[in-house]
Design an enzyme around this catalytic site. Structure first.
Site, mmCIF file in Angstrom:
data_model
loop_
_atom_site.group_PDB
_atom_site.id
_atom_site.type_symbol
_atom_site.label_atom_id
_atom_site.label_comp_id
_atom_site.label_asym_id
_atom_site.label_seq_id
_atom_site.Cartn_x
_atom_site.Cartn_y
_atom_site.Cartn_z
ATOM 1 N N GLY A 102 0.840 -1.217 0.080
ATOM 2 C CA GLY A 102 -0.152 -0.020 -0.140
ATOM 3 C C GLY A 102 0.691 1.292 0.063
ATOM 4 O O GLY A 102 1.954 1.232 0.165
ATOM 5 N N GLY B 20 0.551 6.073 0.165
ATOM 6 C CA GLY B 20 -0.338 7.132 0.375
ATOM 7 C C GLY B 20 0.487 8.303 0.478
ATOM 8 O O GLY B 20 1.818 8.185 0.299
ATOM 9 N N PHE C 93 1.293 9.768 3.246
ATOM 10 C CA PHE C 93 2.180 9.520 4.274
ATOM 11 C C PHE C 93 3.686 8.653 4.133
ATOM 12 O O PHE C 93 4.836 8.779 4.655
ATOM 13 C CB PHE C 93 1.567 8.824 5.482
ATOM 14 C CG PHE C 93 1.060 7.164 5.175
ATOM 15 C CD1 PHE C 93 1.927 6.160 4.805
ATOM 16 C CD2 PHE C 93 -0.230 7.237 4.582
ATOM 17 C CE1 PHE C 93 1.454 5.052 4.364
ATOM 18 C CE2 PHE C 93 -0.664 6.071 4.169
ATOM 19 C CZ PHE C 93 0.047 4.806 4.061
ATOM 20 N N GLY C 94 3.387 7.807 2.935
ATOM 21 C CA GLY C 94 4.562 7.138 2.519
ATOM 22 C C GLY C 94 3.962 5.676 2.156
ATOM 23 O O GLY C 94 3.263 5.722 1.288
ATOM 24 N N LYS D 177 4.716 0.572 8.073
ATOM 25 C CA LYS D 177 4.366 1.798 7.434
ATOM 26 C C LYS D 177 5.815 2.661 7.437
ATOM 27 O O LYS D 177 6.238 3.104 8.586
ATOM 28 C CB LYS D 177 3.139 2.646 8.297
ATOM 29 C CG LYS D 177 2.893 4.180 7.654
ATOM 30 C CD LYS D 177 2.279 4.736 8.386
ATOM 31 C CE LYS D 177 0.755 4.093 8.686
ATOM 32 N NZ LYS D 177 -0.274 5.159 9.216
ATOM 33 N N ASP E 196 -9.662 11.480 12.606
ATOM 34 C CA ASP E 196 -9.398 11.269 11.142
ATOM 35 C C ASP E 196 -10.388 9.995 10.530
ATOM 36 O O ASP E 196 -9.571 9.001 10.187
ATOM 37 C CB ASP E 196 -8.177 11.221 10.670
ATOM 38 C CG ASP E 196 -7.812 11.386 9.039
ATOM 39 O OD1 ASP E 196 -8.806 11.803 8.598
ATOM 40 O OD2 ASP E 196 -6.635 11.040 8.630
#
Length: 892
Positions: free
Chosen positions: A534, A536, A538-539, A556, A652
């Site tokens: 995955g 996004g 953010f990274g 992540k 969020d």
């Protein structure tokens, strides 16, 4: 053939009466029916028409003192019902059928060992159906009593186990008396329990599918599998099995639930694969003797004694304290006049079977308080305490069950013991007690000192902030320290202001934080970041495996830099590293080496909700799955708001932050923007944060923020679950003008919905259907099925859809104080309380949102606190204001 004479007719009638009062075994089996004034002893006396079942008086294992009235499945030799299971009689006992009912008597025929309850009318016959149901009938052929309504340890096709009822296992193969294992049905689930402790749930079994969120009324087994249904027959749970004509569901004396299948009702050999629950040996509560440590070994298991315990010399296979003390028991506690209580520690990962499913006895207590609760309770045999979540599980019952490996690193167990009376002298006894107390007292003293130091540090930081000695606000409740410490290799001068981005982060101190990995260790875990799952703003996210084969993880890798990125990184660790909940993703570890910042989560193999819900490939999520997701996410948010020491506002909530895994697992993730509030605070002022499309109105009006902001976001997610599409098409700002992403035909919108977006010179959007507004309008018209994802093709109950739409609209109230709490939302989704009627007049602001949906104007953002700074490179993603304002309580 000439007609019988009168004397012959009387003789035949006399013979029939003789047969009807004969003793069982004295002649052929009666087919289907016997009449009152009937007496039976040992042997079979009644057979169903198909020959598959017999009513008999048997002595399993040829025990002459234990005879039971049973219904037998003849081909398999299985007793499927027993009358006097707790009161066996001897070979001289009798079973009698009278107009008053069915009775089992002792050999002297003076004591009733068992009988049917008082009946509303006289009995005319005893009948054994082809289904195995033993029935008492009246003269009008109405059923007065039936064995199917009084299940013992077996369930047959056509038989139901109602909510609130249970089946008990037999103590052994030849002892039909009730054992300690039970199969019970509640309105929410089907459970297996041992001495009141749950060790299996149907809802947690990977083979079970939940079709809807509704109250369970009964459970049954048939040719297709196992089913739990509502009062009107709607399916709640099902376990699909290979088709079979006949099945027997039996609660075994070993604690396992087994479903055995047969080709025909009169077949003797099982066919197909049996359903067995729980599947693993170490999931059973007493697979090993008391305090035995169960370990999986191939297709079976092995039992050993945990550290500080030794094999018993008196009871083979059992474990006893290695120091010579004795295990606590309720009886020993009452007889223990000296009060010499001590505890033996069980270190992680040793866990107790009952802590898997049971709710904590107490929340928010430290280990000292948990120990005191157990010591003061004579029925408590030990306790497990989790220092991260501050939960306390007290262990009770007549005896302790098995242990297994699987606890978190922060969970410790303590088994209560009493000093042995055979020890010499009171001084030696006192010394032993002191020795046992040292491992308990010293950590408690250390914990107290640590808390005192932390309290002083928090007070000092607040004082510094009040005196104006600190420029940037910080939430001290998170207990995060980001200062620098010199090391021998880096003492050449340090500029704290200049090194906020790339400096050494090795001194991040977070009490109770998860495992800290080096960058090299994470590289090994992820095979040098070889499997990307995955990405996004953010990274990126990579698949990995913990050292020692402890399970898969998702890593992540954060690519954002700057003060705010570091703040979010530390917030994530501080928030989720200290909480445990089945619906919150678990943070297994982190890495902080200079600008390298990585978070290691448990792996959720189905990814985020947006993939399954909005994806164009693969089957659409069924309605039952969507409601499971909604309920799981709601429970996770409710725990954040009410179940922690401090109230946590996620800030969020969106489908991208709801993760799914096989077995119906649903977990909230991504706590980088979360805010912490004390229980005394009703709201606070903070920087804007969140994602467009899910922001509550108070974010845009410079109002105080509370946990009700999450409720609004959840309402938006709930509408997307109903609709199966985004509430509005994504927008990308290009040359300062919003433009539709993927312009042209939008095939992902249901037929008949307007989905085109127009761009004007002024940059406003028009013509785009805003689904919350549409949901409000169709709610007013009562057209709930028109709101449901068309891919479900009508596989949704309209009343269920109406209930979910109503609760979603209630979550979108403009006034935060009038939105329901997440705890109330959970109760509504569970079906325990009806949804309130949405305040249509108070939802008119949605029409304003629907006309134009750009980012808030700069004036409102400036009023909130400063200028907008995107938290990620992707517009429309999560965002926040760069400089935080001061958090303060805002009474409402």
């Amino acid at each position: 053939m000439p007609p019988l004479s009168a004397p012959c007719s009387l003789l035949l009638l006399f013979l029939l009466l003789v047969v009807s009062v004969r003793a069982a075994g004295a002649g052929p089996l009666a087919p289907e029916l016997v009449l009152p004034n009937f007496t039976a002893s040992s042997g079979a006396f009644l057979e169903s028409r198909n020959g598959a079942f017999r009513a008999a008086v048997i002595n399993p294992g040829k025990q002459q003192a234990s005879f039971y009235l049973v219904v037998l499945h003849v081909p398999s030799g299985t007793a499927v019902w027993s009358a006097n299971r707790d009161s066996p009689t001897s070979s001289s006992g009798r079973v009698q059928l009278s107009t008053g009912g069915l009775t089992v008597l002792d050999p002297n025929e003076t004591t009733v060992m068992w009988s049917t309850p008082q009946l509303r009318s006289p009995v005319a016959a005893l009948r054994l159906q082809d289904t195995g149901d033993l029935q008492l009938l009246d003269a009008g052929n109405a059923t007065l009593w039936r064995s199917f309504d009084n299940a013992t340890d077996t369930l047959l096709p056509g038989q139901q186990l109602l909510t609130g009822a249970y089946m008990s296992s037999a103590k052994g193969p030849t002892d039909f008396s009730q054992g300690n294992y039970r199969l019970g049905v509640t309105t929410a689930d089907v459970l297996l329990t041992w001495q009141g402790s749950t060790y299996w749930r149907l809802s947690n079994d990977v083979r079970a599918f939940k079709d809807r969120n509704a109250a369970v009324a009964s459970m049954s087994v048939n040719a297709s599998g196992l089913f739990a249904v509502t009062a009107d027959g709607a399916l709640v749970f099902r376990v699909a099995l290979a088709p079979a004509e006949f099945r027997i569901l039996k609660m075994g004396n070993d604690g396992r639930l087994r479903i055995t299948s047969y080709a025909l009702v009169n077949s003797s050999a099982p066919v197909g694969s049996d359903f067995v629950a729980p599947a693993g040996d170490c999931d059973l509560p007493l697979q090993c003797p008391s305090i035995g440590l169960c370990s999986a070994a191939g297709n079976g298991s092995t039992c050993t004694c945990p550290p500080l315990f030794a094999a018993s010399v008196t009871v083979p296979g059992s474990c006893t304290p290695g120091d010579g003390s004795t295990l606590a028991s309720p009886a020993a506690c009452q007889n223990n006049s000296s009060g010499a209580v001590s505890y033996l520690a069980l270190k992680p990962p040793i866990a107790y079977f009952a802590t898997k499913f049971a709710a904590p006895t107490n929340n928010g207590v430290n280990k000292t308080a948990c120990l005191a609760l157990c010591t003061a309770n004579c029925t408590c045999l030990g306790f497990f305490h989790d220092s991260a979540s501050l939960t306390c599980h007290l262990l009770g019952g007549r005896q302790l069950g098995s242990l297994y490996s699987g606890a978190s690193d922060s969970t410790f167990g303590y088994i209560k013991t009493f000093s042995s009376a055979s020890k010499d002298g009171s001084n030696q006894s006192g010394s032993s007690s002191a020795n046992h107390s040292i491992p308990i007292v010293l950590p408690c003293v250390a914990a107290f000192l640590l808390l005192a130091v932390l309290a002083w540090f928090v007070w000092w930081r607040r004082k510094q902030s009040t005196n104006g000695k600190k420029k940037k606000g910080k939430n001290s409740a998170m207990m995060v320290y980001l200062g620098r410490q010199k090391s021998p290799s880096r003492d050449t001068g340090y500029n704290a202001d200049a090194d906020d981005d790339e400096g050494n982060d090795d001194d991040i101190v977070i009490p109770g934080m998860p495992t800290r990995f080096s960058y090299a260790e994470i590289g090994t875990m992820t095979s040098n970041f070889g499997t990307k799952v995955g990405s996004g703003g953010f990274g990126s996210v990579y698949k990995g495996k913990l050292p020692g084969g402890e399970g898969l993880v998702a890593v992540k890798k954060l690519e954002a830099v700057g003060v705010q990125a570091k703040r979010e990184f530390c917030t994530e660790i501080a928030v989720i590293g200290n909480i445990r909940h089945v619906n919150l993703v678990r943070l297994r570890g982190f890495c902080a080496e200079g600008s390298r910042r990585l978070l290691v989560y448990e792996y959720m193999n189905r990814g985020s909700l947006d993939r399954s819900l909005f994806g164009r490939t693969g089957p659409a999520l069924e309605w039952g799955e969507r409601m499971e997701v909604a309920l799981g996410a709601a429970r996770g948010l409710a725990y954040l708001h009410t179940g922690c020491d401090q109230k946590i506002v996620h800030c969020d909530v969106k489908p991208e932050n709801i993760l799914l895994a096989d077995g119906g697992q649903v977990k909230i993730s991504d706590f980088g923007l979360a805010k912490l509030m004390s229980r005394e605070q009703s709201a606070l002022f903070t920087t804007m944060r969140g994602t467009r499309g899910y922001l509550a109105p108070e974010w845009l009006s410079n109002a105080a923020i509370s946990d009700r902001a999450d409720v609004y976001s959840f309402g938006m997610v709930l509408l997307e679950l109903i609709h199966g599409r985004k509430n509005r098409g994504e927008q990308e700002p290009v040359n300062n003008a919003p433009v539709a992403v993927g312009s042209g035909e939008h095939s992902d919108w249901p037929s008949g919905w307007s989905s085109t977006m127009t761009s004007t010179a002024s940059g406003t959007c028009g013509g785009d259907e805003y689904f919350p507004m549409v949901a409000l309008e169709l709610h007013e018209q009562g057209r709930y099925l028109d709101l449901v994802d068309s891919r479900l093709e009508g596989r949704v109950d309209e009343a269920e859809a109406a209930r979910v739409v109503r609760v979603a609209l209630c979550c979108l109230h403009e006034d935060p104080a009038l939105r329901p709490s997440m705890a109330a939302v959970v109760r509504i989704l569970e079906g325990s309380v009806p949804p309130p009627e949405p305040p249509v007049q108070a939802l008119g602001f949605l029409r304003l949102y629907g006309r134009s949906y750009p980012l808030p104007p700069p004036t409102s953002l400036t009023a909130a606190a400063g200028s907008v700074s995107s938290a990620s490179p992707t517009a429309g993603d999560a965002f926040h204001l760069d400089e935080p304002t001061q958090d303060m309580s805002a009474a409402r």
